[in-house]
Design a protein around this motif. Structure first.
Motif, PDB file in Angstrom:
ATOM      1  N   SER A   1      44.928  53.496  42.001  1.00 43.34           N
ATOM      2  CA  SER A   1      45.107  52.327  41.138  1.00 43.34           C
ATOM      3  C   SER A   1      45.468  52.718  39.709  1.00 43.34           C
ATOM      4  N   GLU A   2      46.289  51.865  39.103  1.00 36.70           N
ATOM      5  CA  GLU A   2      46.713  52.047  37.710  1.00 36.70           C
ATOM      6  C   GLU A   2      46.553  50.730  36.962  1.00 36.70           C
ATOM      7  N   ILE A   3      46.103  50.831  35.709  1.00 37.87           N
ATOM      8  CA  ILE A   3      45.915  49.675  34.845  1.00 37.87           C
ATOM      9  C   ILE A   3      47.092  49.572  33.877  1.00 37.87           C
ATOM     10  N   PHE A   4      47.541  48.330  33.640  1.00 38.35           N
ATOM     11  CA  PHE A   4      48.679  48.070  32.743  1.00 38.35           C
ATOM     12  C   PHE A   4      48.265  47.061  31.674  1.00 38.35           C
TER      13      PHE A   4
ATOM     14  N   MET B   1      36.109  40.056  24.305  1.00 41.90           N
ATOM     15  CA  MET B   1      35.132  41.076  24.691  1.00 41.90           C
ATOM     16  C   MET B   1      35.731  42.072  25.696  1.00 41.90           C
ATOM     17  N   ARG B   2      36.592  41.577  26.564  1.00 40.69           N
ATOM     18  CA  ARG B   2      37.313  42.446  27.511  1.00 40.69           C
ATOM     19  C   ARG B   2      38.764  41.979  27.510  1.00 40.69           C
ATOM     20  N   TYR B   3      39.672  42.898  27.350  1.00 40.57           N
ATOM     21  CA  TYR B   3      41.089  42.543  27.372  1.00 40.57           C
ATOM     22  C   TYR B   3      41.573  42.317  28.801  1.00 40.57           C
ATOM     23  N   ALA B   4      42.567  41.451  28.920  1.00 32.98           N
ATOM     24  CA  ALA B   4      43.222  41.224  30.207  1.00 32.98           C
ATOM     25  C   ALA B   4      44.022  42.461  30.598  1.00 32.98           C
ATOM     26  N   TYR B   5      44.243  42.619  31.888  1.00 29.49           N
ATOM     27  CA  TYR B   5      45.045  43.744  32.378  1.00 29.49           C
ATOM     28  C   TYR B   5      45.647  43.389  33.731  1.00 29.49           C
ATOM     29  N   ALA B   6      46.675  44.112  34.093  1.00 33.26           N
ATOM     30  CA  ALA B   6      47.203  44.073  35.454  1.00 33.26           C
ATOM     31  C   ALA B   6      46.796  45.371  36.131  1.00 33.26           C
ATOM     32  N   ILE B   7      46.608  45.333  37.447  1.00 39.68           N
ATOM     33  CA  ILE B   7      46.250  46.530  38.194  1.00 39.68           C
ATOM     34  C   ILE B   7      47.147  46.644  39.418  1.00 39.68           C
TER      35      ILE B   7
ATOM     36  N   THR C   1      47.731  42.924  41.072  1.00 35.77           N
ATOM     37  CA  THR C   1      47.009  41.715  40.710  1.00 35.77           C
ATOM     38  C   THR C   1      46.563  41.858  39.255  1.00 35.77           C
ATOM     39  N   GLY C   2      45.872  40.881  38.728  1.00 37.35           N
ATOM     40  CA  GLY C   2      45.489  40.957  37.318  1.00 37.35           C
ATOM     41  C   GLY C   2      44.335  40.036  37.010  1.00 37.35           C
ATOM     42  N   THR C   3      43.908  40.071  35.762  1.00 38.05           N
ATOM     43  CA  THR C   3      42.757  39.271  35.353  1.00 38.05           C
ATOM     44  C   THR C   3      42.891  38.899  33.877  1.00 38.05           C
ATOM     45  N   PRO C   4      42.326  37.763  33.461  1.00 43.18           N
ATOM     46  CA  PRO C   4      42.418  37.346  32.049  1.00 43.18           C
ATOM     47  C   PRO C   4      41.407  38.077  31.161  1.00 43.18           C
ATOM     48  N   ALA C   5      41.523  37.809  29.884  1.00 39.10           N
ATOM     49  CA  ALA C   5      40.541  38.325  28.920  1.00 39.10           C
ATOM     50  C   ALA C   5      39.226  37.573  29.059  1.00 39.10           C
ATOM     51  N   ARG C   6      38.124  38.224  28.609  1.00 37.67           N
ATOM     52  CA  ARG C   6      36.827  37.560  28.489  1.00 37.67           C
ATOM     53  C   ARG C   6      36.552  37.340  27.003  1.00 37.67           C
ATOM     54  N   VAL C   7      36.051  36.158  26.675  1.00 36.53           N
ATOM     55  CA  VAL C   7      35.869  35.752  25.283  1.00 36.53           C
ATOM     56  C   VAL C   7      34.395  35.463  25.013  1.00 36.53           C
ATOM     57  N   HIS C   8      33.909  35.833  23.841  1.00 34.96           N
ATOM     58  CA  HIS C   8      32.520  35.567  23.457  1.00 34.96           C
ATOM     59  C   HIS C   8      32.303  34.063  23.274  1.00 34.96           C
ATOM     60  N   ARG C   9      31.246  33.571  23.902  1.00 32.75           N
ATOM     61  CA  ARG C   9      30.941  32.138  23.877  1.00 32.75           C
ATOM     62  C   ARG C   9      30.848  31.588  22.443  1.00 32.75           C
ATOM     63  N   ARG C  10      30.224  32.358  21.525  1.00 33.36           N
ATOM     64  CA  ARG C  10      29.980  31.845  20.171  1.00 33.36           C
ATOM     65  C   ARG C  10      31.275  31.605  19.390  1.00 33.36           C
ATOM     66  N   SER C  11      32.378  32.230  19.847  1.00 29.53           N
ATOM     67  CA  SER C  11      33.633  32.115  19.100  1.00 29.53           C
ATOM     68  C   SER C  11      34.500  30.956  19.581  1.00 29.53           C
ATOM     69  N   ILE C  12      33.989  30.171  20.527  1.00 31.28           N
ATOM     70  CA  ILE C  12      34.750  29.041  21.069  1.00 31.28           C
ATOM     71  C   ILE C  12      34.196  27.740  20.514  1.00 31.28           C
ATOM     72  N   ASP C  13      35.072  26.880  20.045  1.00 28.98           N
ATOM     73  CA  ASP C  13      34.678  25.549  19.584  1.00 28.98           C
ATOM     74  C   ASP C  13      34.793  24.590  20.776  1.00 28.98           C
ATOM     75  N   PHE C  14      33.684  24.375  21.465  1.00 28.80           N
ATOM     76  CA  PHE C  14      33.706  23.587  22.697  1.00 28.80           C
ATOM     77  C   PHE C  14      33.985  22.109  22.444  1.00 28.80           C
ATOM     78  N   SER C  15      33.841  21.663  21.216  1.00 30.60           N
ATOM     79  CA  SER C  15      34.134  20.257  20.922  1.00 30.60           C
ATOM     80  C   SER C  15      35.620  19.949  21.080  1.00 30.60           C
ATOM     81  N   ALA C  16      36.456  20.975  21.040  1.00 31.10           N
ATOM     82  CA  ALA C  16      37.899  20.780  21.192  1.00 31.10           C
ATOM     83  C   ALA C  16      38.331  20.863  22.663  1.00 31.10           C
TER      84      ALA C  16
END
Length: 626
Positions: free
Chosen positions: A164-167, A342-348, A202-217
């Protein structure tokens, strides 16, 4: 160094490997499960969700056969929803957002406590074989540390780890998912055995810290209060009102699209770095923009990774863009202006096997005793992997015990459909299950998975007596309720006709069976309680199955008749040593396809791409099956 021994060896402790190892061990067979990292047992490197459209059906079927995934998902459910409720019962599909960390911990505990099962952290680099009885068969495997294990059967459940290789943009490096080590050397060993491999992505999205999201939007997405469990082991009602973690929806916009389109040349998908074929039904966000250029926004789902983590998963935002572009993309979304990745997206990219090399038991045709399961077989998704692992584990154990294999038909299950598609048609991209892949959708509902498969699970030894007796009681309760609906007559009255009129249904002038009223599209089992006096209070699962069986009786009978017709073709066996080019009247394309797949029967032959009805007629005539 003296070789250790086992009867069944499973390589990989993802969702396929877990089910394979548990099935084999629970059937009384000495089993060893190897994994590169014990801390990653049952890992969900993409979204920690279980189920979804058609995938939920697979989980119910896994449970009905005696697998573990459904019960584990029930225990760690954060939110549960049933998809497609606005459509017919055949496509209703349960999906849960699961606690990623708890799922892994639970599965590891189950494996560690299982009798007849050893769990070992070690990378496998070679497969040992021997010649005998005119065929190649496995005799063991070799670890990266030089240990040898003698084994009668080996199941390959390597996921996305093979070479496997990550891109990430123009950055390319050898690694497995979630920063783990890749599996090096095993691909070469398989190629030496004559196994054809293909390169998928295949691939996966980034993971984001909950506190940095404005859920009201964001738009909140609530789950169900009344929750039907995946597993028959979970008491009905046990999850009601207890899985209320909210999820959210956000949409891309013109600014997001401008950032992506302006950086397409920096995406690994479009720079030429990636050669593997990606999944059609779960594409990267840049692929969505290219494929659907006229669409002004795309829906994204913001979902938690667990109760005890602040990581949020952005479903639908998979990408292989460089990190700086990922930052800009995320910050362009409403509510994500201050997003902390918190984690960047990547393709594998990884090696997988061409599945037409396998029998419906998932055993390789060219190497006796070698089985494949999961993403190694060219599929995508945790549920598809677990289903195949369960089948491979059951069949490996049955073979060790000298018993007949378990082959599931297309009309019996989505698992049977999945495996038949793989071994008969193959796949040129990561395969995912969808309800549209089955011609028997009304027969293969998630509410009747137990009725279809529990007998088989009991027969192979994965369903115990207590659970089997509970199943028999439920089946009888469904039968009685259907019979009651067919014989109970509702007489015309002012109350009855007022009730029918209020629901937009025609009033009655003579007595009508409850079953006939239920078959009216505007009426439901629940609604009819108002005029169904003396109705017994039944479990939700009994009511659900009885209602669908009554409401769609005519369509179900039609599908049963088609299934019976297909069974007659499945019963016409084909020799596996025949050279189809020697059969006069067969088109060259058909002969080549038939030689490549070596179908076991006429039914399977009829589903091979490139084989038409005229070719089947030739086979029936030439082989005496008129």
């Amino acid at each position: 160094m003296k070789a250790q021994t086992c009867s069944v060896a499973v390589i990989g402790a993802g969702h396929a490997g877990i089910e394979a190892a548990l099935a084999s061990a629970r059937m009384g067979v000495d089993t060893v499960l190897f994994t590169i990292n014990l801390d990653a047992v049952g890992n969900m490197p993409c979204n920690p969700s279980i189920g979804g459209s058609a995938k939920g059906h697979l989980v119910f079927e896994i449970d009905a056969l005696g697998g573990e995934m459904g019960y584990a998902a029930d225990l760690v459910t954060l939110q549960s929803r049933t998809l497609n409720l606005g459509k017919g019962a055949a496509v209703h599909s349960k999906r849960v957002q699961a606690d990623r960390a708890e799922y892994k911990l639970y599965m590891k505990r189950v494996l560690e406590g299982e009798e007849n099962l050893r769990l070992i952290q070690s990378e496998i680099v070679d497969i040992l074989t021997e010649e005998g009885d005119g065929c190649t068969r496995v005799r063991g495997l070799v670890t990266a540390m030089g240990e040898e294990f003698a084994a009668e059967k080996i199941i390959l459940a390597t996921g996305t780890f093979l070479e496997s290789e990550i891109f990430v943009g123009d950055k390319v490096f050898s690694a497995g998912p979630d920063g783990m080590m890749p599996a090096k050397g095993l691909s070469a060993a398989l190629c030496r055995l004559g196994i054809r491999l293909q390169r998928f992505k295949t691939g996966t999205p980034a993971r984001v810290h909950r506190r940095s999201i404005d859920f009201s939007a964001l738009e909140e997405q609530a789950g169900e209060v009344e929750i039907t469990p995946f597993s028959a082991r979970t008491e009905e009602g046990a999850l009601d009102g207890k899985c209320d973690t909210p999820c959210h929806i956000v949409y891309t916009n013109a600014k997001t699209h401008g950032i992506i389109n302006g950086n397409l040349d920096r995406s690994a998908m479009y720079s030429g770095n990636i050669v593997g074929q990606g999944p059609r039904y779960c594409p990267s966000i840049e692929t969505k923009l290219v494929r659907f250029a006229g669409k002004d926004r795309h829906q994204l789902f913001v979902e938690p990774c667990g109760r005890d983590t602040e990581e949020m998963y952005i479903q639908g935002f998979s990408t292989s863009m460089p990190t700086d572009v990922q930052q800009d993309m995320l910050k362009s979304l409403p509510g994500f202006e201050e997003a902390e990745i918190m984690r960047y997206a990547y393709a594998i990219e990884y090696d997988s096997a061409e599945p037409t090399q396998m029998l419906p038991t998932l055993e390789f045709k060219c190497v006796s005793g070698l089985y494949g399961a999961g993403q190694f077989n060219g599929t995508s998704g945790y549920e598809e992997a677990a289903a195949q692992g369960l089948v491979a584990g059951i069949n490996a154990a049955l073979s060790v015990k000298g018993e007949e294999p378990m082959i599931l038909s297309r009309s019996s299950s989505y698992i049977g459909t999945l495996i038949d598609d793989l071994v008969t048609k193959g796949t040129s991209e990561p395969y995912r299950m969808m309800t549209s892949r089955s011609e028997y959708r009304l027969l293969l509902r998630q509410d009747n998975a137990d009725a279809r498969l529990t007998e088989i699970g009991y027969r192979v030894g994965l369903i115990g007596e207590e659970r089997y007796n509970k199943f028999l009681l439920k089946r009888e309760a469904v039968r009685r309720e259907i019979a009651r609906f067919e014989k109970t007559v509702i007489a015309p009255s002012e109350k009855v006709n007022l009730f029918l009129t209020e629901l937009g249904s025609s009033p009655i002038t003579t007595g009508v069976k409850l079953a006939d009223l239920l078959r009216r599209p505007e009426l439901s089992y629940e609604a009819l309680a108002a005029i169904d006096e003396g109705r017994e209070e039944l479990p939700r699962s009994v009511r659900m199955t009885a209602e669908v069986d009554v409401k769609y009786e005519g369509y179900i009978k039609r599908e049963l008749a088609e299934a019976e017709r297909q069974k007659k073709l499945e019963d016409k066996k084909l020799p596996t040593d025949i050279d189809y080019t020697s059969i006069g009247g067969l088109r060259l394309e058909a002969a080549e396809k038939l030689n490549a797949v070596k179908p076991l029967n006429i039914g399977q032959a009829s589903r091979i791409s490139g084989v038409n009805p005229a070719d089947i007629s030739v086979l029936l005539i030439r082989l005496g099956g008129r």
